[in-house]
Design an enzyme around this catalytic site. Structure first.
Site, PDB file in Angstrom:
ATOM      1  N   SER A 208       0.689  -1.138   0.092  1.00 23.01           N
ATOM      2  CA  SER A 208       0.077  -0.091  -0.081  1.00 23.01           C
ATOM      3  C   SER A 208       0.828   1.317   0.175  1.00 23.01           C
ATOM      4  O   SER A 208       2.129   1.277  -0.205  1.00 23.01           O
ATOM      5  CB  SER A 208      -1.132  -0.112   1.050  1.00 23.01           C
ATOM      6  OG  SER A 208      -1.901   0.914   1.064  1.00 23.01           O
ATOM      7  N   ASN A 209       0.384   2.361   0.207  1.00 24.97           N
ATOM      8  CA  ASN A 209       1.171   3.548   0.223  1.00 24.97           C
ATOM      9  C   ASN A 209       0.581   4.557   1.581  1.00 24.97           C
ATOM     10  O   ASN A 209      -0.325   4.186   2.242  1.00 24.97           O
ATOM     11  CB  ASN A 209       1.001   4.360  -0.753  1.00 24.97           C
ATOM     12  CG  ASN A 209      -0.461   4.650  -1.436  1.00 24.97           C
ATOM     13  OD1 ASN A 209      -1.137   5.325  -0.668  1.00 24.97           O
ATOM     14  ND2 ASN A 209      -1.201   4.056  -2.451  1.00 24.97           N
TER      15      ASN A 209
END
Ligand code: C5P
Length: 397
Positions: A208-209
């Protein structure tokens, strides 16, 4: 103006209750119809006779009329009103509102209210500053109520001057602004993507980020406040939607977000693509948790995700508008212009990670907006809420 607007004015037991008379007069002067509701303590500060003379309506204060036993319907009040304004609002009434303690007609009317509610707190500084009051005001905001307070200008960082009720004329202006704003996007349907995506590796891991979703959620709230119907497609975030005109659709992966965006975009006027979509996902998903291989490195093969913005750009019809975001670390302007063109967007909002206070997670952002005619507009560092207003003013209105 407030022509024809029906306003329930709730008055509680604060010394500032005398200002309710000015408030009634100012609201009526602007064309509003005012029905007052008063708490038992409120009556100690201003007489119902004054209020009924000003509004040409009996004041509602008890559940039953003292004369003939007629029941006063709080439900009818809730349906009748275009807005409810509680001014002054004491710490006690605010606490009751938060907790649903409907032991008087005003709180009962509040709990039945279908229209937006505005609250003008009035109390001394110590009461205002108490964590209970601050907590309750935060709770009221999270329910979608609007708090009207004096702007403290350079005192904003201290509590000095806080707790004093906003002046009647400024309260009336806040209501006028609200109704004017509410009509700006009243016939528009807007789809917004927000937050990060999770790309699963195995049952316990994902890629993810750092996106928090704050920018997208601020945009959704602002569009809804301006009267738009909003569909918010959100990746996993720790945020709540407040406005009732926002329909939230939760997704996890880029593929889920892609499917939802393709489904809803055709029936909307505007798409705002604020999500930080993962460009890649693991090619293979492991049903079982991957085991550590002692000393050995592992290779995770990634496959590209669909580009939602580009896909919507392809199916965009005349009259539909698409706004994308670009978060860049280098050659910002050039990359943004390229994305604007390639994805067939109408505007691109650029934030650079090189600007302090811009980008992911924080409460502030610094943006530049580019359009297809080569116009470039730079904005100063502002809160994400203010940035949302700038973006909408610039791209939709
Ligand atoms: O190409 P890049 O990811 O930098 O483009 C950013 C813009 O494209 C953003 O508006 C983002 O929401 C959108 N985007 C998308 N789908 C992707 C990747 C990016 O909609 N798979």
């Amino acid at each position: 103006m407030l022509t024809g607007k029906k306003i329930v004015l709730g008055i509680t037991g604060s010394i500032a209750a005398y200002k309710a008379a000015y408030l009634c007069r100012a609201l009526i002067k602007k064309g509003a119809e005012v029905q007052t509701v008063i708490t038992p303590a409120g009556k100690e500060f201003i007489t119902p006779v004054t209020l009924s003379a000003l509004t040409h309506k009996p004041v509602v204060s008890d559940f039953f009329s003292a004369n003939d036993g007629t029941w006063h319907s709080h439900v009818d009040l809730g349906l009748w009103a275009d807005a409810m304004l509680i001014a002054p609002a004491t710490a006690s009434s605010i606490g009751k509102m938060v907790n649903g303690i409907a032991d008087n007609m005003l709180i009962t009317a509040y709990l039945s209210m279908k229209a937006p509610v505005f609250v003008a707190p009035a109390m001394d500084l110590d009461m205002y500053a108490h964590p209970s009051t601050q907590h309750n005001l935060d709770r009221l905001k999270s329910f979608g109520n609007h708090i009207i307070e004096p702007a403290t200008g350079y005192l904003a960082s201290s509590l000095e001057g806080k707790g004093r009720m906003e002046e009647p004329d400024a309260i009336v202006r806040a209501l006028e602004d609200f109704f004017a704003r509410n009509e700006q996007l009243s016939k528009k349907k807007i789809i917004i993507t927000a937050g990060p995506t999770y790309e699963k590796i195995d049952p316990v891991r994902y890629i993810s980020n750092y996106s928090s979703g704050k920018m997208g959620f601020a945009l959704a709230e602002e569009c809804a406040l301006r009267g738009a119907e909003v569909i918010l497609i959100s990746g996993p975030v720790q945020l709540d939607v407040i406005h009732p005109n926002i329909r939230r659709i939760n997704v996890e992966s880029a593929e889920e977000m892609y499917r939802a965006a393709l489904k809803y975009f055709p029936a909307t006027d505007v798409g705002i693509l604020c999500a930080a979509v993962a460009d890649y996902r693991p090619l293979l998903y492991s049903e079982n948790k991957l085991k550590r291989k002692n000393g050995e490195s592992v290779v995770l093969e990634l496959t590209p995700n669909p580009d939602i913005a580009a896909a919507l750009g392809t199916i965009k019809k005349p009259g539909q508008r698409l706004i994308g975001f670009a978060l860049e670390t280098d050659n910002e302007r050039m990359h943004a212009e390229e994305k604007l063109r390639k994805k067939n967007l109408d505007f691109i909002v650029l934030n650079s990670l090189n600007d302090t206070g811009a980008g992911f997670r924080g409460d502030t952002n610094k943006i530049t907006i580019l359009d297809t005619h080569g116009n470039v507009k730079e904005f100063p560092l502002r809160t994400k809420k203010e940035v949302a207003k700038d973006i909408i003013d610039e791209t939709i209105n």
